[in-house]
Design a protein around this motif. Structure first.
Motif, short mmCIF file in Angstrom:
data_model
loop_
_atom_site.label_atom_id
_atom_site.label_comp_id
_atom_site.label_asym_id
_atom_site.label_seq_id
_atom_site.Cartn_x
_atom_site.Cartn_y
_atom_site.Cartn_z
N ASN A 40 3.23 -0.68 -9.32
CA ASN A 40 3.56 0.16 -8.17
C ASN A 40 4.77 1.03 -8.47
O ASN A 40 5.77 0.54 -9.00
CB ASN A 40 3.89 -0.72 -6.96
CG ASN A 40 2.83 -1.74 -6.70
OD1 ASN A 40 1.73 -1.41 -6.30
ND2 ASN A 40 3.13 -3.02 -6.95
N VAL A 92 0.86 -1.18 0.00
CA VAL A 92 0.00 0.00 0.00
C VAL A 92 0.90 1.23 0.00
O VAL A 92 2.07 1.17 0.39
CB VAL A 92 -0.98 0.03 1.21
CG1 VAL A 92 -1.94 -1.14 1.16
CG2 VAL A 92 -0.24 0.05 2.52
N THR A 111 0.34 2.98 -5.84
CA THR A 111 -0.05 1.61 -6.19
C THR A 111 -1.13 1.66 -7.27
O THR A 111 -1.73 2.70 -7.53
CB THR A 111 -0.60 0.85 -4.96
OG1 THR A 111 -1.73 1.56 -4.46
CG2 THR A 111 0.45 0.71 -3.88
#
Length: 136
Positions: free
Chosen positions: A54, A19, A41
């Protein structure tokens, strides 16, 4: 003999998706850690090669322990901003050690990517839009 590393040592595998703000370590030599951070992300845009990937920064910040240093964003980057998939975490080459909010300084880094399929004279932002400057 070169002191540069060409391979990373696998650590703890994870199925947890990264995250934004996740701080992770890479280990080029035993007990030699460098810190990285997930900046964005699930990238979306015109560049299909980046879809769902990412954006990470890996800092030139060495430690012999996995403790997140203060002011990580004040360190220089080990290499330019990079787009990666989930394999680094899945195979254990990236080990998440904490989470810190992405800073304004990190969000304002000026970067871009060359188009690998063309003549490499065109430069694009993360969303796949052409940009006309390159600080190469």
């Amino acid at each position: 003999m070169s002191n540069e590393f060409t391979e990373l040592i696998a650590m703890k595998k994870s199925r947890k998706q990264p995250v934004e703000g996740d701080v992770f370590v890479i280990q080029p030599k035993k007990n030699h850690y460098y810190f990285g951070k997930v900046i964005r992300t699930n990238i979306q845009g015109k560049n299909l090669n980046f879809q769902g990937m990412n954006l990470i920064y890996v800092y030139n910040c060495f430690s012999q322990e996995k403790k997140i240093p203060a002011n990580l964003e004040a360190c220089e980057m080990l290499f330019p901003p990079t787009v990666v998939n989930f394999q680094g975490w899945l195979k254990g080459y990236f080990e998440t050690v904490g989470n810190q909010p992405v800073t304004i300084k990190e969000l304002n880094v000026d970067y871009g990517f060359f188009d690998d399929f063309e003549t490499q004279d065109k430069f694009y932002n993360l969303e796949g839009e052409r940009i006309h400057h390159c600080y190469c």
